[in-house]
Structures are given as structure tokens and as C-alpha cells.
Write an enzyme that holds these catalytic residues in place. Structure first.
Site, PDB file in Angstrom:
ATOM      1  CD  GLU A  89      24.708  14.525 -19.120  1.00 42.47           C
ATOM      2  OE1 GLU A  89      24.649  13.635 -18.212  1.00 42.47           O
ATOM      3  OE2 GLU A  89      23.475  14.619 -19.551  1.00 42.47           O
TER       4      GLU A  89
ATOM      5  CG  HIS B  85      16.339  11.081 -21.826  1.00 45.65           C
ATOM      6  ND1 HIS B  85      16.544   9.921 -21.709  1.00 45.65           N
ATOM      7  CD2 HIS B  85      17.527  11.823 -21.363  1.00 45.65           C
ATOM      8  CE1 HIS B  85      17.621   9.722 -21.195  1.00 45.65           C
ATOM      9  NE2 HIS B  85      18.421  10.568 -21.148  1.00 45.65           N
TER      10      HIS B  85
ATOM     11  CG  HIS C 218      21.576   4.729 -18.126  1.00 47.01           C
ATOM     12  ND1 HIS C 218      20.536   4.706 -18.922  1.00 47.01           N
ATOM     13  CD2 HIS C 218      22.144   5.841 -18.455  1.00 47.01           C
ATOM     14  CE1 HIS C 218      20.549   5.897 -19.772  1.00 47.01           C
ATOM     15  NE2 HIS C 218      21.665   6.702 -19.352  1.00 47.01           N
TER      16      HIS C 218
ATOM     17  CG  HIS D 186      26.545   7.549 -24.679  1.00 48.38           C
ATOM     18  ND1 HIS D 186      26.693   8.910 -24.719  1.00 48.38           N
ATOM     19  CD2 HIS D 186      27.687   7.139 -23.914  1.00 48.38           C
ATOM     20  CE1 HIS D 186      27.560   9.399 -23.889  1.00 48.38           C
ATOM     21  NE2 HIS D 186      28.033   8.250 -23.377  1.00 48.38           N
TER      22      HIS D 186
ATOM     23  CG  ASP E 156      21.267  14.867 -17.689  1.00 48.85           C
ATOM     24  OD1 ASP E 156      21.994  13.913 -16.813  1.00 48.85           O
ATOM     25  OD2 ASP E 156      20.995  14.264 -18.816  1.00 48.85           O
TER      26      ASP E 156
ATOM     27  CG  ASP F  96      -0.385  -0.178   2.548  1.00 43.76           C
ATOM     28  OD1 ASP F  96       1.059  -0.423   2.436  1.00 43.76           O
ATOM     29  OD2 ASP F  96      -0.970   0.212   3.579  1.00 43.76           O
TER      30      ASP F  96
ATOM     31  CE1 TYR G  34      30.843   6.375 -19.786  1.00 41.69           C
ATOM     32  CE2 TYR G  34      30.854   6.485 -22.456  1.00 41.69           C
ATOM     33  CZ  TYR G  34      30.385   6.860 -21.296  1.00 41.69           C
ATOM     34  OH  TYR G  34      29.927   7.972 -21.303  1.00 41.69           O
TER      35      TYR G  34
ATOM     36  CG  ASP H 190      24.616  10.985 -15.599  1.00 41.69           C
ATOM     37  OD1 ASP H 190      23.799  12.052 -15.211  1.00 41.69           O
ATOM     38  OD2 ASP H 190      24.442  10.352 -16.737  1.00 41.69           O
TER      39      ASP H 190
ATOM     40  CD  GLU I  75      24.367  12.708 -21.988  1.00 44.38           C
ATOM     41  OE1 GLU I  75      24.615  11.982 -21.348  1.00 44.38           O
ATOM     42  OE2 GLU I  75      23.017  13.244 -22.085  1.00 44.38           O
TER      43      GLU I  75
HETATM   44  N1  GLY Z   1      21.274  10.714 -17.179  1.00 41.03           N
HETATM   45  C1  GLY Z   1      20.968  10.275 -18.478  1.00 41.03           C
HETATM   46  C2  GLY Z   1      21.351  10.896 -19.309  1.00 41.03           C
HETATM   47  O1  GLY Z   1      22.549  11.507 -19.135  1.00 41.03           O
HETATM   48  O2  GLY Z   1      20.946  10.735 -20.447  1.00 41.03           O
HETATM   49 MN    MN Z   2      21.939  13.401 -20.161  1.00 43.53          MN
HETATM   50 MN    MN Z   3      23.168  12.362 -17.477  1.00 48.27          MN
END
Ligand code: GLY
Ligand code: MN
Ligand code: MN
Length: 457
Positions: free
Chosen positions: A424, A375, A255, A364, A283, A51, A402, A272, A398
Site C-alpha cells: 500500500e 479514510h 484489520h 477489498h 497509510d 477517569d 490473502y 499496515d 493497496e
Molecule cells: N489501514 C487501513 C487501510 O488501509 O485502509
Molecule cells: Mn488504506
Molecule cells: Mn492501510
């Protein structure tokens, strides 16, 4: 520690005015015909367990149009007589419920303090809305948010009664308004930018506090608590997405949100994390050596990412494609990795999306829109053509590299094993060039080495 940091925050900006919300509603209805009806429901509560519910966060579209954040609400716009009327269906006042769950603005509060022309208790939704839908031609409604509303709209479309037969009235189409709203939200007003600046400043200070707290043996969750603790202390409503706090090989997981490991002296930590203020996201990612001193290998990678990020920010110019920052970052990253001997291809070969080696270490995108959603809403390639940057658009920049030594799909260079770096910032596009909303957050090697491990002076 927090109190001292707080003195560096500017005053909170004024909230968005009722007049501005009305103006946003007008820009929306300008795109409708007079026999259209627009409906926007607040999403349901999300259950945490049994609950217990998660803290309630309404839809960003509803915040954008009204500033209203209460649950179990439905916003409607329809044309009556000579004008568009906005209506909000709200939770009824209920003393017993309010004793347990908190005060409710009710119908009175909705009309006196928010940009709505009229309000009803939500138990009147079905009666009122089905009446209004009788004369509508198109219904702008996003399905899948509110099951009761979905049924109501569907039955209005299917209804075959006398009025329909006699006058040919009744809805013939249901359209999702998300695209129209996304287009409005893509260009931020000065009031929105003020909220984003504040959110960005809170997050910038929070990251700096985490840098100052870093020392060998500290845990990822302790650094997370410094960051998120400051978000709350500064009056942000919390995070804008779950914080990513990863040291060592965890920094190479894009992530990673487990945040449970102990940080070693020779490791880089990647954080991040962004705050949410009045619905607006920041962000930020920063990466730094736990020891406060970059090793030669860490420094080599960090400097390449920083150079790439600076080049990408420079590409955030009015008239450039939104892909320009990504293209700029990728070139600098590829050149850097070729210089270090990590990639043994030409720049052109390294950048190739199919056979190039850059994507092994940078997999990415460089940017996404940011605003009420981290986003944020906004189509990147309307009709397949990349969007051209315009004043008022906000996007992140960003880039990262890696080197996950744990990955079976690549041969990670020994020298850079388990170094993960991402930097970023959040950037506002203006006619005078890019404005970095998160510029207060330290990112040069000199600043980081001066700050990491050192409490506030
Ligand atoms: N924190 C998620 C991104 O940087 O897109
Ligand atoms: Mn981001
Ligand atoms: Mn981010």
C-alpha cells in the site's frame, strides 16, 4: 537507531498559515446565503476507563477550517453587516485546571494565533448563539456531536415567539454541512500536501526500521513498537489508525490489530501502519518474509501483488475514474492467479463480482481517499457516477492477496497456505501523473531481501 534514521527525514514543513485557513473559510461561506449560520463543534473526549481519557483528537473538519485542536470548542460563522464573521467558543482560562490538565490558549490565544475573528468563553455559547439563530434561516449543523448544541438548534427552530410572528424570522431548516466540507477537503492544497509528504516520510522510515529489526522469534508487538516508537521520535503525533502487525495466518486477516504473536522464520509479516502529522495521515502496508528471503511460493504471490500495485498506480491519472486503479489491479491479480493455477477460470470470469474466483483471495477495494482522515472525506460516486480524478486528490493504492488456510469458506491452495500480502502506497494526483508520497518505503523483492534483518549501515 532512531537518531540515525532521523537524519534521513527532511525538515518539518511550515504549518498552514492563518491566511490559508481564512481562504478555506471563505470558500465555505461562498456557498452559503447571508442569513445562514454555520456551526461546528469539537467532539467530546472519549473515555478509556473510569477517569482516564484517550488522548484528545478533534474533528478533521475543525482542523481543516481553523487548525484549532483544543476540546470543548464550538466554531461559528455568520454574516454580520457586510462580512462573514468567524467566532470560536473556547475553554476559559482557569489556573487550577491548567495546573492539572495543561495550558489553555483561551480567548486571547484563539484570536491572536488562529484564523478566528472573535472568541468567547464557552460558557457564553448558549446566550450568544441563541441570539444569532433568531435571525438565521438555515442552520448548517451536524447533529449527534454535541448534545447541548443539538438542543439549542432544535429549540431555535421550534421557537414560536413574537419576533417570529411579526417578522417571519428564525431558522426553518437544519442542514448537515459535512458534504460541503468533504468536497473542499477532497482537493489538497500545497500546504496540505507538504504535511502529507512529511507524514508519509515518517511512516516510510518506520516501516524500513521494522524490516531491519525482523528476525525469527521477534514478536508482532515488538515490531509494532519499532514503528510507533519512530512515529513519536520523529515528532508525529502518533498513528493515524491502530497498527496492523500480523505474521503467518494473521497476515490474512485484513484489520488484525491483536499484534501478540511470535513471528516464525518461514512466515510472511504484513504491517499496515501510518503516522499522523499535524492531523494528516499516511497509510502504508508492506509485507516481507521474516527470514529476509522469500520462499518460491511467497515470491510468486508477492510479485503478482507488486505488479498489480504498479499497474494501479499507473492508472492514477487525471481524467481517469477513481475506480481505474482498482480495475487495473484486479486484472493483474486475476491474470497472475490464473498463471499460477490458483484460479481455473478465464480472466473475465475470474473478475466477475458474483461468480468470479478472484474475490476469494482479494476481497477489498484498492483505494480510498486519504488526508486529515485516513479514510478521508469525499463522496466516491456523487449522484451515482464514479468520481473523475483531479489534481490535488490523494488516494491509497493497496492491492493484496490473502490465503487464509484457516478459512472454512475456501479451499486454500496448500502451496500458498497462510501467505498474506498487501502493498500500500499513498498517491497524489497531479497533471504530470501520479506522485507516490510513500515512495521512500522499500517494496521491490531485491530491496526487501537486502534490508530485512540488517541494521542501518
Ligand atoms: N489501514 C487501513 C487501510 O488501509 O485502509
Ligand atoms: Mn488504506
Ligand atoms: Mn492501510
Amino acid at each position: 537507531m532512531f537518531a540515525e534514521a532521523l537524519t534521513r527525514l527532511p525538515q518539518r514543513p511550515d504549518p498552514t498559515t492563518v491566511e490559508e485557513y481564512i481562504e478555506r473559510q471563505t470558500r465555505l461561506t461562498n456557498q452559503f446565503r447571508q442569513d445562514d449560520v454555520f456551526i461546528l463543534a469539537s467532539p467530546p473526549h472519549a473515555v478509556h476507563s473510569n477517569d482516564v481519557e484517550y488522548p484528545y483528537r478533534t474533528s478533521s473538519d475543525l482542523i481543516y477550517l481553523t487548525g484549532w485542536t483544543e476540546p470543548e470548542s464550538v466554531f461559528v460563522m455568520r454574516y454580520v453587516g457586510e462580512a462573514w464573521v468567524s467566532t470560536l467558543f473556547v475553554q476559559p482560562k482557569d489556573t487550577l485546571k491548567e495546573i492539572w490538565e495543561g495550558r489553555r490558549p483561551g480567548v486571547e490565544g484563539a484570536t491572536s494565533e488562529f484564523a478566528v475573528g472573535e472568541a468567547y468563553n464557552n460558557d457564553e455559547l448558549e446566550d450568544q448563539l441563541s441570539k444569532w439563530l433568531t435571525d438565521a434561516r438555515r442552520v448548517f449543523h451536524r447533529g449527534g456531536v454535541h448534545a447541548g448544541l443539538d438542543r439549542l438548534v432544535e429549540s431555535a427552530v421550534r421557537r414560536r415567539d413574537r419576533a417570529r410572528q411579526h417578522f417571519g424570522t428564525g431558522p426553518v431548516a437544519v442542514e448537515d454541512p459535512s458534504g460541503i466540507l468533504a468536497e473542499l477537503r477532497l482537493r489538497k492544497s500545497s500546504s496540505e500536501i507538504e504535511q502529507m509528504v512529511f507524514s508519509s516520510k515518517v511512516a516510510s522510515i518506520a516501516h524500513e526500521l521494522a524490516m531491519r529489526h525482523s528476525r525469527s522469534g521477534i514478536t508482532e508487538y515488538q515490531l509494532q513498537s519499532v514503528i510507533e516508537g519512530f512515529f513519536s521520535y520523529a515528532g508525529a503525533s502518533g498513528w493515524s489508525y491502530p497498527s496492523i502487525v500480523g505474521c503467518g495466518e494473521n497476515a490474512t486477516i485484513l484489520h488484525y490489530t491483536t499484534n501478540q504473536d511470535v513471528c516464525g522464520d518461514d512466515e510472511v509479516i504484513l504491517i499496515d501502519a501510518g503516522a499522523e502529522f499535524r492531523g494528516y495521515a499516511s497509510d502504508i502496508t508492506r509485507s516481507w518474509p521474516i527470514s529476509g528471503k522469500f520462499t518460491d511460493a511467497q515470491r510468486e504471490i508477492y510479485q503478482i501483488v507488486l505488479d498489480a500495485q504498479i499497474a494501479a498506480i499507473e492508472a492514477c491519472q487525471v481524467g481517469n475514474l477513481y475506480t481505474a486503479p482498482h480495475d487495473a489491479a484486479r486484472i493483474v491479480l486475476a491474470e497472475g492467479l490464473i498463471r499460477l493455477g490458483v484460479i481455473s477460470q478465464s480472466v473475465e470470469e475470474a473478475l466477475d463480482m458474483e461468480h468470479g474466483d478472484l474475490k476469494k483471495w482479494y476481497m477489498h477495494n484498492t483505494s480510498h481517499w486519504i488526508g486529515l482522515d485516513v479514510h478521508d472525506a469525499g463522496v466516491y460516486k456523487p449522484g451515482g457516477t464514479p468520481r473523475v480524478l483531479e489534481p490535488g486528490m490523494c488516494l491509497t493504492v493497496e492491492p493484496g492477496l490473502y490465503f487464509g488456510a484457516w478459512r472454512p469458506d475456501v479451499d486454500c491452495p496448500e502451496r500458498y497456505a497462510n501467505i498474506g500480502i498487501r502493498i500500500e502506497d499513498d498517491v497524489l494526483i497531479t497533471a504530470d501523473g501520479p506522485v507516490v508520497l510513500t515512495a521512500d518505503c522499500p517494496k521491490t523483492i531485491e530491496d526487501i531481501e537486502r534490508i530485512v534483518g540488517h541494521d542501518l549501515e
